[in-house]
Design a protein around this motif. Structure first.
Motif, PDB file in Angstrom:
ATOM      1  N   ALA A   1       0.818  -1.215   0.000  1.00 33.75           N
ATOM      2  CA  ALA A   1       0.000   0.000   0.000  1.00 33.75           C
ATOM      3  C   ALA A   1       0.858   1.273   0.000  1.00 33.75           C
ATOM      4  CB  ALA A   1      -0.924   0.013   1.218  1.00 33.75           C
ATOM      5  N   TYR A   2       2.118   1.139   0.460  1.00 35.89           N
ATOM      6  CA  TYR A   2       2.985   2.325   0.526  1.00 35.89           C
ATOM      7  C   TYR A   2       3.955   2.403  -0.645  1.00 35.89           C
ATOM      8  CZ  TYR A   2       1.400   1.593   5.338  1.00 35.89           C
ATOM      9  OH  TYR A   2       0.635   1.363   6.443  1.00 35.89           O
ATOM     10  N   GLY A   3       3.885   1.415  -1.535  1.00 37.05           N
ATOM     11  CA  GLY A   3       4.882   1.268  -2.585  1.00 37.05           C
ATOM     12  C   GLY A   3       5.057   2.487  -3.470  1.00 37.05           C
ATOM     13  N   HIS A   4       3.948   3.146  -3.785  1.00 35.83           N
ATOM     14  CA  HIS A   4       4.053   4.316  -4.658  1.00 35.83           C
ATOM     15  C   HIS A   4       3.848   5.618  -3.899  1.00 35.83           C
ATOM     16  CE1 HIS A   4       4.518   1.921  -8.242  1.00 35.83           C
ATOM     17  NE2 HIS A   4       3.564   1.135  -7.798  1.00 35.83           N
ATOM     18  N   PHE A   5       3.959   5.543  -2.583  1.00 35.89           N
ATOM     19  CA  PHE A   5       3.898   6.733  -1.727  1.00 35.89           C
ATOM     20  C   PHE A   5       2.604   7.525  -1.924  1.00 35.89           C
ATOM     21  CE2 PHE A   5       8.279   5.842  -3.157  1.00 35.89           C
ATOM     22  CZ  PHE A   5       8.747   5.291  -1.974  1.00 35.89           C
ATOM     23  N   LEU A   6       1.507   6.816  -2.134  1.00 36.97           N
ATOM     24  CA  LEU A   6       0.222   7.510  -2.288  1.00 36.97           C
ATOM     25  C   LEU A   6      -0.113   8.213  -0.975  1.00 36.97           C
ATOM     26  CD1 LEU A   6      -1.802   4.719  -4.150  1.00 36.97           C
ATOM     27  CD2 LEU A   6      -0.882   6.834  -5.133  1.00 36.97           C
ATOM     28  N   ALA A   7      -0.432   9.504  -1.081  1.00 39.01           N
ATOM     29  CA  ALA A   7      -0.648  10.326   0.109  1.00 39.01           C
ATOM     30  C   ALA A   7      -1.803   9.807   0.968  1.00 39.01           C
ATOM     31  CB  ALA A   7      -0.921  11.770  -0.312  1.00 39.01           C
ATOM     32  N   GLU A   8      -2.811   9.215   0.309  1.00 36.24           N
ATOM     33  CA  GLU A   8      -3.990   8.749   1.037  1.00 36.24           C
ATOM     34  C   GLU A   8      -3.608   7.654   2.044  1.00 36.24           C
ATOM     35  OE1 GLU A   8      -3.666   8.872  -2.273  1.00 36.24           O
ATOM     36  OE2 GLU A   8      -4.938  10.599  -2.742  1.00 36.24           O
ATOM     37  N   ASN A   9      -2.672   6.767   1.625  1.00 36.38           N
ATOM     38  CA  ASN A   9      -2.264   5.665   2.495  1.00 36.38           C
ATOM     39  C   ASN A   9      -1.161   6.095   3.464  1.00 36.38           C
ATOM     40  OD1 ASN A   9      -4.003   4.402   0.772  1.00 36.38           O
ATOM     41  ND2 ASN A   9      -2.437   3.250  -0.323  1.00 36.38           N
ATOM     42  N   LEU A  10      -0.155   6.775   2.913  1.00 39.28           N
ATOM     43  CA  LEU A  10       0.975   7.223   3.721  1.00 39.28           C
ATOM     44  C   LEU A  10       0.493   8.201   4.807  1.00 39.28           C
ATOM     45  CD1 LEU A  10       3.861   6.392   3.428  1.00 39.28           C
ATOM     46  CD2 LEU A  10       4.241   8.331   1.899  1.00 39.28           C
ATOM     47  N   GLY A  11      -0.468   9.044   4.454  1.00 43.27           N
ATOM     48  CA  GLY A  11      -1.002  10.029   5.399  1.00 43.27           C
ATOM     49  C   GLY A  11      -1.589   9.351   6.629  1.00 43.27           C
ATOM     50  N   LEU A  12      -2.332   8.267   6.404  1.00 38.55           N
ATOM     51  CA  LEU A  12      -2.944   7.546   7.531  1.00 38.55           C
ATOM     52  C   LEU A  12      -1.874   6.937   8.422  1.00 38.55           C
ATOM     53  CD1 LEU A  12      -5.866   5.730   5.647  1.00 38.55           C
ATOM     54  CD2 LEU A  12      -6.097   7.606   7.278  1.00 38.55           C
ATOM     55  N   LEU A  13      -0.859   6.335   7.801  1.00 42.55           N
ATOM     56  CA  LEU A  13       0.219   5.688   8.569  1.00 42.55           C
ATOM     57  C   LEU A  13       0.979   6.713   9.409  1.00 42.55           C
ATOM     58  CD1 LEU A  13       2.183   3.216   9.089  1.00 42.55           C
ATOM     59  CD2 LEU A  13       3.543   4.132   7.200  1.00 42.55           C
ATOM     60  N   VAL A  14       1.410   7.796   8.750  1.00 41.89           N
ATOM     61  CA  VAL A  14       2.246   8.779   9.447  1.00 41.89           C
ATOM     62  C   VAL A  14       1.436   9.506  10.533  1.00 41.89           C
ATOM     63  CG1 VAL A  14       3.702  10.827   9.177  1.00 41.89           C
ATOM     64  CG2 VAL A  14       3.750   9.037   7.430  1.00 41.89           C
ATOM     65  N   ALA A  15       0.164   9.761  10.267  1.00 40.65           N
ATOM     66  CA  ALA A  15      -0.664  10.419  11.282  1.00 40.65           C
ATOM     67  C   ALA A  15      -0.805   9.519  12.510  1.00 40.65           C
ATOM     68  CB  ALA A  15      -2.034  10.767  10.707  1.00 40.65           C
ATOM     69  N   GLU A  16      -0.976   8.213  12.275  1.00 41.25           N
ATOM     70  CA  GLU A  16      -1.098   7.294  13.409  1.00 41.25           C
ATOM     71  C   GLU A  16       0.199   7.239  14.212  1.00 41.25           C
ATOM     72  OE1 GLU A  16      -2.648   3.047  12.972  1.00 41.25           O
ATOM     73  OE2 GLU A  16      -0.615   2.758  13.709  1.00 41.25           O
ATOM     74  N   MET A  17       1.313   7.126  13.501  1.00 38.75           N
ATOM     75  CA  MET A  17       2.598   7.011  14.190  1.00 38.75           C
ATOM     76  C   MET A  17       3.026   8.336  14.811  1.00 38.75           C
ATOM     77  SD  MET A  17       4.606   4.251  12.018  1.00 38.75           S
ATOM     78  CE  MET A  17       5.693   4.319  13.368  1.00 38.75           C
ATOM     79  N   GLY A  18       2.664   9.436  14.152  1.00 38.92           N
ATOM     80  CA  GLY A  18       3.095  10.753  14.604  1.00 38.92           C
ATOM     81  C   GLY A  18       2.536  11.143  15.959  1.00 38.92           C
ATOM     82  N   LYS A  19       1.441  10.505  16.358  1.00 37.71           N
ATOM     83  CA  LYS A  19       0.789  10.849  17.640  1.00 37.71           C
ATOM     84  C   LYS A  19       1.734  10.716  18.824  1.00 37.71           C
ATOM     85  CE  LYS A  19      -3.968  10.048  16.355  1.00 37.71           C
ATOM     86  NZ  LYS A  19      -4.635   8.909  15.734  1.00 37.71           N
ATOM     87  N   GLY A  20       2.728   9.832  18.722  1.00 41.86           N
ATOM     88  CA  GLY A  20       3.637   9.624  19.830  1.00 41.86           C
ATOM     89  C   GLY A  20       4.847  10.550  19.830  1.00 41.86           C
ATOM     90  N   TYR A  21       4.868  11.529  18.939  1.00 42.24           N
ATOM     91  CA  TYR A  21       6.065  12.370  18.798  1.00 42.24           C
ATOM     92  C   TYR A  21       5.732  13.851  18.998  1.00 42.24           C
ATOM     93  CZ  TYR A  21       8.392   8.239  16.981  1.00 42.24           C
ATOM     94  OH  TYR A  21       8.941   6.988  16.862  1.00 42.24           O
ATOM     95  N   SER A  22       6.783  14.616  19.345  1.00 43.23           N
ATOM     96  CA  SER A  22       6.582  16.061  19.475  1.00 43.23           C
ATOM     97  C   SER A  22       6.713  16.756  18.118  1.00 43.23           C
ATOM     98  CB  SER A  22       7.611  16.649  20.441  1.00 43.23           C
ATOM     99  OG  SER A  22       8.926  16.432  19.943  1.00 43.23           O
ATOM    100  N   HIS A  23       7.523  16.153  17.210  1.00 42.84           N
ATOM    101  CA  HIS A  23       7.738  16.739  15.891  1.00 42.84           C
ATOM    102  C   HIS A  23       7.723  15.635  14.841  1.00 42.84           C
ATOM    103  CE1 HIS A  23       9.558  19.626  18.659  1.00 42.84           C
ATOM    104  NE2 HIS A  23       9.462  20.552  17.724  1.00 42.84           N
ATOM    105  N   VAL A  24       7.134  15.937  13.699  1.00 40.92           N
ATOM    106  CA  VAL A  24       7.181  15.024  12.563  1.00 40.92           C
ATOM    107  C   VAL A  24       7.762  15.815  11.394  1.00 40.92           C
ATOM    108  CG1 VAL A  24       5.876  13.479  11.052  1.00 40.92           C
ATOM    109  CG2 VAL A  24       5.115  13.833  13.414  1.00 40.92           C
TER     110      VAL A  24
END
Lengths: 313, 249
Positions: free
Chosen positions: A64-87
Motif C-alpha cells: 500500500a505504501y509502494g508508490h507513496f500515495l498520500a492517502e495511504n501514507l497520510g494515515l500511517l504517518v498520522a497514526e505514528m506521529g501521535k507519539g512524537y513532538s515533531h514530525v
C-alpha cells in the motif's frame, strides 16, 4: 521529546535529502527516529539505520505504501506521529504531497519548507518567493514540518547503528491507485543535491542547443537545470525547472546561461555560493545577483567555456 | 458533475515585495493585487471540463476580505457559473481555509474540487491536501493533466523525477501545477455578464468552522541581499576566476 523523520526514498536507495532532514531534527533536539515506509524497501531501512544520530528506524513495508500515495501514507504517518513532538520530512514533491494530509488528520498546522530552527517551536521559512523571511511559532502539540534540504548541512550517512523495528500497520484507504510513472533518465547528479548546476533559459532557443550545456555539465560533474521559460517552451522536461514552482537548489556553483533572472527563478537558486551569469543583455536582472557576469552571446561563450575547462580540469 | 474551484486574492506576481520597516509583515498598501496564478489555472481547467461536457456547473469560492469579490468576479468572467464568498478580515491559515472549504464542500457536494498547488504569497502548498484529508477524499496534487473517466479521475502529477499518473475515486481533490493549461483572458462582454452572475456571501460563523490561527508570525525580514559581483571580459578570465579566486571548479 522525540522526533519522527519520514525518510525520502524510492524503495531502493535512501535519498540524500533525508540526511539534511535528520540534521534539522538534531537542531530541534531529542531522540531522532526515522520511518521508512514503502514496499520491499529493506535496503533503505538498513541504510537509514547507519545514518549518524538516528536512534531508531521504523520499517513499514507494505504494498500500500509502494508508490507513496498520500492517502495511504497520510494515515500511517498520522497514526505514528501521535507519539512524537515533531514530525519532519523533506520538502520534495512526496513530502509536500502527504505531509499536509498528516497535519490535517492530526488537526495541527504544518510549517512548510523551513530553512532554520530557532527553538523547538520556532522556525524560519521563506515566503513571497524568497523575498521575505518569516519567523513563525507554533502553538500545536505536534509540530508537522517540511524541511528545505538546502537549508541544513547533511549528517553523515555512515557511523550510526540504530535498531530496525518492523511496523505492521497496513493502511490502505482504497480511494487511489498508481497507474504509471515516467521518470526522466539521467546519469548526471540529482539537481537538488549537485555541487554544480548549469542552467539554461529561453536564450537557449531550442532543446537541441541544451546539448552544449550537457557537455559543459559533464566536464564539471554538474547537474543541468532550466528556467520556467525553457520548460514551457518545451526545450527540456519540467523536472529540470529551478525556481519558486520548481526545485530549490543551493550548489557551490550555479551557472545561469541565457536566463534573465525573474523573481520566480531567483527564488530557486539565490542561495547558491557562487553565481555565474552568461547573458548578452547586460541589463538582465541576473547580473544583480551574479558574482561573475559575462556579457556575451551564449552560442559563442558556451563552446569556449567547454574548451577552456579542458585546459584547466 | 459539479466542480468547485477555490481562488485566492494575492499580491500580483510581478510585484517586488517590500518588507515593512517594523518587521511585522510585507507592505500591501497600494500594491496591485490579483488572482493567484495557480488558481487561474484551476478556474481554466474547470471551465474546460464544462466545455467538454464533463462538468455541468462550476462554482468558485474565495475566502478573504470584501475585496476578494474582485477575484470571484474574474473567475465568473472566465466562465464559472456562480460564486461563494466566505467573507472575513481575519488571518486565515491553511488549516482554517481547509476547514472552511470542507463546510462548503459538504453543502455543495461537488464531484471534483480544484485548487492551485500553492499561493505565491505564503508559499505553503497545503490547503488542497488538508481539504482532501478532512473530507476523506483522494488527492491529485501538482497536476499537469486531468482526465475524468466515469467515477474516477486520472491525474498526471509533476514529481521530482518526472511524471506520475494516479487514478482517484470521485469525489476527489486536484491541485494544479503551472503546466496544466494556459489560462484564457476574460473578454469585455464576459466581464459585463459576470456582474450579473450570482455571488453568495457567507461568514466563517455561518459555516461553523474553527479558524483560530495555530501559527504566530513573530517577525518578517528582508532576505540577506546578494551583492552584484564583477563582470569579466572573456571566458578565459571567467574560468580563471572560478578556479583560482572562487575555487569552485
Amino acid at each position: 521529546m522525540s522526533i519522527l523523520v519520514i525518510a525520502d526514498h524510492d524503495n531502493k536507495v535512501l535519498k540524500p535529502a533525508t540526511l539534511n532532514v535528520v540534521a534539522a531534527a538534531q537542531k530541534i533536539g531529542g531522540d531522532v527516529h526515522v520511518l521508512v515506509a514503502g514496499a520491499d524497501c529493506g535496503a533503505v531501512a538498513e541504510a537509514a539505520s547507519k545514518v549518524a544520530g538516528v536512534a531508531k528506524v521504523l520499517h513499514a513495508d507494505n504494498a500500500a505504501y509502494g508508490h507513496f500515495l498520500a492517502e495511504n501514507l497520510g494515515l500511517l504517518v498520522a497514526e505514528m506521529g501521535k507519539g512524537y513532538s515533531h514530525v519532519l520530512t523533506s520538502a520534495g514533491t512526496t513530502g509536500k504531497d502527504f505531509m499536509p494530509r498528516v497535519a490535517a488528520l492530526l488537526d495541527v498546522a504544518q510549517i512548510s519548507d523551513i530553512i532554520r530552527v530557532d527553538s523547538a517551536d520556532t522556525f524560519v521559512r521563506p515566503i513571497y518567493a524568497g523575498n521575505a523571511i518569516a519567523t513563525v511559532q507554533s502553538s500545536d502539540a505536534i509540530k508537522v514540518i517540511t524541511v528545505r534540504p538546502t537549508g541544513f548541512d547533511p549528517v553523515a550517512a555512515e557511523g550510526g547503528s540504530a535498531a530496525v523495528e518492523s511496523v505492521g500497520a497496513a493502511h490502505d484507504a482504497g480511494i487511489s491507485s498508481f497507474v504509471k510513472e515516467e521518470l526522466a533518465k539521467s546519469d548526471r547528479p540529482e539537481l537538488t543535491s549537485a555541487n554544480i548546476v548549469v542552467s539554461g533559459g529561453r536564450g537557449m532557443q531550442n532543446g537541441d542547443n541544451f546539448e552544449m550545456l550537457y557537455k559543459v555539465a559533464d566536464k564539471l560533474g554538474a547537474a543541468v537545470g532550466a528556467s520556467r521559460a525553457a520548460v514551457d517552451a518545451g526545450f527540456v522536461p519540467n523536472d529540470m525547472q529551478v525556481g519558486q514552482t520548481g526545485k530549490i537548489v543551493a550548489p557551490q556553483l550555479y551557472i545561469a546561461v541565457g536566463i534573465s533572472g525573474a523573481i520566480q527563478h531567483l527564488a530557486g537558486m539565490s542561495d547558491s555560493k557562487v553565481i555565474v551569469a552568461i547573458n548578452k543583455d547586460e541589463e538582465a536582472p541576473i547580473f544583480q545577483v551574479a558574482d561573475y557576469g559575462l556579457v556575451a552571446d551564449l552560442f559563442e561563450a558556451v563552446p569556449q567555456l567547454e574548451a577552456e575547462l579542458d585546459k584547466v580540469l | 458533475m459539479k466542480v468547485l474551484v477555490a481562488v485566492k486574492r494575492v499580491i500580483d506576481y510581478n510585484v517586488k515585495v517590500r518588507v515593512k520597516p517594523d518587521n511585522t509583515g510585507v507592505d500591501l498598501t497600494n500594491v496591485k493585487m490579483a488572482m493567484n496564478p495557480f488558481c487561474e489555472i484551476a478556474v481554466e481547467e474547470a471551465v474546460r471540463l464544462k466545455e467538454k461536457g464533463v462538468a455541468t456547473e462550476v462554482v468558485v469560492v474565495s475566502i478573504g476580505p470584501k475585496a476578494a469579490q474582485e477575484q470571484i468576479r474574474t473567475a465568473l468572467a472566465l466562465g464559472a457559473d456562480r460564486g461563494i464568498h466566505v467573507e472575513t478580515d481575519e488571518e486565515i491559515q491553511s488549516l482554517a481555509a481547509a476547514k472552511l472549504l470542507k463546510a462548503v464542500v459538504e453543502k455543495e457536494q461537488p464531484k471534483l474540487v480544484i485548487l492551485g498547488k500553492q499561493s505565491i504569497d505564503t508559499d505553503n502548498n497545503q490547503t488542497g491536501q488538508m481539504l482532501a484529508a478532512l473530507c476523506g477524499y483522494a488527492q491529485g496534487t501538482f497536476a499537469s493533466e486531468v482526465v475524468v473517466e466515469g467515477d474516477k479521475v486520472n491525474v498526471t502529477r509533476e514529481i521530482d523525477g518526472g511524471l506520475l499518473t494516479v487514478a482517484l475515486n470521485l469525489p476527489a481533490i486536484v491541485t494544479t501545477d503551472l503546466r496544466l493549461n494556459e489560462p484564457r483572458y476574460a473578454s469585455l462582454p464576459n466581464i459585463m455578464k459576470a456582474k450579473k452572475k450570482p455571488l453568495d456571501t457567507v461568514t466563517p460563523a455561518d459555516l461553523g468552522a474553527e479558524i483560530a490561527p495555530r501559527l504566530t508570525t513573530l517577525k518578517v525580514e528582508a532576505p540577506a541581499q546578494r551583492q552584484a559581483g564583477i563582470k569579466v571580459g572573456s571566458v578565459a578570465e571567467l574560468v580563471d576566476k572560478l578556479k583560482n579566486e572562487a575555487k569552485v571548479i
